[in-house]
Enzyme design. Structure first.
Site, PDB file in Angstrom:
ATOM      1  N   ASN A  38       0.831  -1.219   0.000  1.00  0.00           N
ATOM      2  CA  ASN A  38       0.000   0.000   0.000  1.00  0.00           C
ATOM      3  C   ASN A  38       0.862   1.265   0.000  1.00  0.00           C
ATOM      4  O   ASN A  38       0.344   2.354   0.164  1.00  0.00           O
ATOM      5  CB  ASN A  38      -0.979   0.006   1.190  1.00  0.00           C
ATOM      6  N   TYR A 149       3.653  -2.692  17.736  1.00  0.00           N
ATOM      7  CA  TYR A 149       4.477  -3.512  16.831  1.00  0.00           C
ATOM      8  C   TYR A 149       4.818  -4.853  17.482  1.00  0.00           C
ATOM      9  O   TYR A 149       4.551  -5.913  16.907  1.00  0.00           O
ATOM     10  CB  TYR A 149       5.749  -2.734  16.523  1.00  0.00           C
TER      11      TYR A 149
HETATM   12  P1  NAD Z   1       9.589  -1.441   5.219  1.00  0.00           P
HETATM   13  O1  NAD Z   1       8.810  -0.420   5.961  1.00  0.00           O
HETATM   14  O2  NAD Z   1      10.652  -0.960   4.265  1.00  0.00           O
HETATM   15  O3  NAD Z   1       8.632  -2.419   4.431  1.00  0.00           O
HETATM   16  C1  NAD Z   1       7.318  -2.717   4.815  1.00  0.00           C
HETATM   17  C2  NAD Z   1       6.439  -2.629   3.582  1.00  0.00           C
HETATM   18  O4  NAD Z   1       5.097  -2.969   3.952  1.00  0.00           O
HETATM   19  C3  NAD Z   1       6.403  -1.221   2.975  1.00  0.00           C
HETATM   20  O5  NAD Z   1       6.612  -1.287   1.581  1.00  0.00           O
HETATM   21  C4  NAD Z   1       4.991  -0.727   3.319  1.00  0.00           C
HETATM   22  O6  NAD Z   1       4.498   0.210   2.383  1.00  0.00           O
HETATM   23  C5  NAD Z   1       4.216  -2.030   3.343  1.00  0.00           C
HETATM   24  N1  NAD Z   1       2.992  -1.986   4.153  1.00  0.00           N
HETATM   25  C6  NAD Z   1       2.825  -1.478   5.390  1.00  0.00           C
HETATM   26  N2  NAD Z   1       1.556  -1.644   5.796  1.00  0.00           N
HETATM   27  C7  NAD Z   1       0.899  -2.283   4.790  1.00  0.00           C
HETATM   28  C8  NAD Z   1      -0.435  -2.721   4.605  1.00  0.00           C
HETATM   29  N3  NAD Z   1      -1.376  -2.553   5.542  1.00  0.00           N
HETATM   30  N4  NAD Z   1      -0.752  -3.336   3.435  1.00  0.00           N
HETATM   31  C9  NAD Z   1       0.169  -3.501   2.446  1.00  0.00           C
HETATM   32  N5  NAD Z   1       1.445  -3.105   2.577  1.00  0.00           N
HETATM   33  C10 NAD Z   1       1.812  -2.500   3.741  1.00  0.00           C
HETATM   34  O7  NAD Z   1      10.238  -2.414   6.307  1.00  0.00           O
HETATM   35  P2  NAD Z   1      11.262  -3.627   6.136  1.00  0.00           P
HETATM   36  O8  NAD Z   1      12.467  -3.301   6.928  1.00  0.00           O
HETATM   37  O9  NAD Z   1      11.408  -4.008   4.722  1.00  0.00           O
HETATM   38  O10 NAD Z   1      10.464  -4.774   6.905  1.00  0.00           O
HETATM   39  C11 NAD Z   1       9.758  -5.786   6.244  1.00  0.00           C
HETATM   40  C12 NAD Z   1       9.231  -6.790   7.243  1.00  0.00           C
HETATM   41  O11 NAD Z   1      10.304  -7.380   7.953  1.00  0.00           O
HETATM   42  C13 NAD Z   1       8.301  -6.169   8.277  1.00  0.00           C
HETATM   43  O12 NAD Z   1       7.237  -7.061   8.527  1.00  0.00           O
HETATM   44  C14 NAD Z   1       9.160  -6.044   9.496  1.00  0.00           C
HETATM   45  O13 NAD Z   1       8.406  -6.120  10.666  1.00  0.00           O
HETATM   46  C15 NAD Z   1      10.112  -7.224   9.340  1.00  0.00           C
HETATM   47  N6  NAD Z   1      11.388  -6.967  10.030  1.00  0.00           N
HETATM   48  C16 NAD Z   1      12.325  -6.121   9.513  1.00  0.00           C
HETATM   49  C17 NAD Z   1      13.504  -5.901  10.214  1.00  0.00           C
HETATM   50  C18 NAD Z   1      14.588  -4.995   9.684  1.00  0.00           C
HETATM   51  O14 NAD Z   1      15.600  -4.810  10.354  1.00  0.00           O
HETATM   52  N7  NAD Z   1      14.470  -4.423   8.507  1.00  0.00           N
HETATM   53  C19 NAD Z   1      13.734  -6.536  11.438  1.00  0.00           C
HETATM   54  C20 NAD Z   1      12.737  -7.364  11.939  1.00  0.00           C
HETATM   55  C21 NAD Z   1      11.569  -7.593  11.227  1.00  0.00           C
END
Ligand code: NAD
Ligand code: UDP
Ligand code: UDP
Length: 332
Positions: A38, A149
């Site tokens: 989104n 979260y």
């Molecule tokens: P990010 O914010 O770059 O990516 C998340 C994506 O989800 C974004 O593109 C956002 O637009 C999309 N999004 C958010 N809400 C949404 C919804 N309701 N419907 C559709 N799309 C939606 O973050 P990231 O670092 O790429 O993280 C990705 C996943 O990995 C997440 O679930 C996060 O919790 C998990 N994670 C990441 C890390 C890290 O260090 N990067 C660590 C632990 C967990």
């Protein structure tokens, strides 16, 4: 040569930092990839280079609403991941984690797809066990600013496990620890992106507290490799698997590394420690090593160099601007 079994793979949150790297890797492997996002914190620019590929499709959709598609595998990553982004609209954060998981699990159940849930080391909270093993239940504040979260992700793990027990779904839970690399959001307030942007801009690096708190940073390529291995592991691991790099470093030391690698004149400036900021965090990765034959390989300096190169190039090309969506202005 091993024959490719071409799969239809759904990646939610596919236009985000991790999701875009995952889509890229899956497309390169020859799979049909449906990226759903989104654009709350992600951007079309992250996947623009994939749009010409016949194996790749991009759909604007919010996972809190039902989704009816035909696919073989789901990587459920949709969720804002950095504290300033997930705390901006905490109710939406919990909805995304919980309703999003219900919808993706319902979809997986209907089409008999395998699902990998992107969980997080935040489920351990301010951990009393170090390093964190998968059998540790965590130490999480249920009513603090990070709870939307942490508890959202914990509930998503509960749902995944109950869909496995109740409906026989094949579900894999990746507990992802701090990951960094190209395409991190430039203003997401996370420590690596903050320090690199500050160093490149000649501004002071903002170290919270006295900087003696520790984290472990995994380079994105290693993490994506771990996620794909977890999805493809022949046997359902039956429980969560930590994915992260066990190399531990203090925030003051990583600030110094970034100053040195960027050649920046920036000083370090100390700021108050945020509420509920975990003190230490380090993954125990023996489970991933044993089940997946996986461990990260990228040294911190190498990963930081490629991250710095990315931000430097993107800044020079003026590519870190408005299209970073509604979350772009939060950190200003
Ligand atoms: P990010 O914010 O770059 O990516 C998340 C994506 O989800 C974004 O593109 C956002 O637009 C999309 N999004 C958010 N809400 C949404 C919804 N309701 N419907 C559709 N799309 C939606 O973050 P990231 O670092 O790429 O993280 C990705 C996943 O990995 C997440 O679930 C996060 O919790 C998990 N994670 C990441 C890390 C890290 O260090 N990067 C660590 C632990 C967990
Ligand atoms: N769902 C979906 N796509 C599908 C099937 C289900 O988005 O292909 C959503 C739908 O909103 C449903 C939720 O997943 O409410 C949970 O599905 P499940 O079959 O587990 O439960 P239901 O609520 O349908 O009884
Ligand atoms: N941090 C910092 N300066 C910053 C941003 C973060 O010192 O400009 C600290 C933060 O307080 C935490 C650590 O770096 O102790 C990691 O923060 P981040 O938000 O990247 O991830 P998380 O807290 O979710 O592990």
């Amino acid at each position: 040569m091993k024959e490719l079994i071409r799969k239809r793979i759904l990646v939610t949150g596919g236009a985000g930092f991790l999701g875009s790297h995952l889509c890229e890797r899956l497309v390169a492997q020859g799979h049909d990839v449906l990226c759903v996002d989104n654009f709350y914190t992600g951007t079309k620019r992250n996947v623009a280079h994939l749009l010409d590929n016949a194996n790749f499709e991009l759909m604007r959709h919010d996972v809190t609403f039902p989704l009816y598609v035909e696919i073989d595998e789901i990587y459920n990553l949709a969720c804002p991941a950095s504290p300033i982004h997930y705390q901006f609209d905490p109710v939406q954060t919990t909805k995304t984690s919980v309703h999003g998981a219900i919808n993706m699990l319902g979809l997986a159940k209907r089409v008999k797809a395998k699902l990998l849930q992107a969980s997080t080391s935040e489920v351990y909270g301010d951990a009393r066990v170090h390093p964190q093993t998968e059998d540790y239940w965590g130490h999480v504040n249920p009513i603090g600013p990070r709870s939307c979260y942490d508890e959202g992700k914990r509930c998503a793990e509960t749902l995944c496990t109950d869909y496995r027990r109740q409906h026989g779904l094949d579900v894999r839970i990746a507990r992802i620890f701090n990951t960094y690399g190209p395409r991190m959001h430039p203003r997401d307030g996370r420590v690596v992106s903050n320090f690199v942007m500050q160093a490149l801009g000649g501004e002071p690096l903002t170290v919270y507290g006295d900087g003696s708190q520790t984290r472990c940073f995994c380079y994105v390529d290693d993490l994506i490799d771990g996620m794909i291995r977890l999805m493809n592991a022949p046997a359902d691991p039956g429980g969560p698997v930590n994915l992260g790099n066990p190399h531990e470093i203090t925030m003051l030391d990583i600030a110094k590394r970034i100053v040195e690698l960027t050649g920046s004149p920036s000083p370090v400036e100390f700021r108050p420690l945020p509420v509920d900021d975990p003190w230490h965090r380090k993954p125990a990765i023996e489970r991933a090593e044993r089940l997946l034959g996986w461990r990260p390989h990228t040294a911190l300096d190498d990963g930081l160099r490629s991250t710095i190169d990315y931000f430097r190039r993107a800044l020079a090309a003026d590519e870190l601007g408005d299209e970073f969506g509604m979350a772009a202005d939060l950190a200003k």
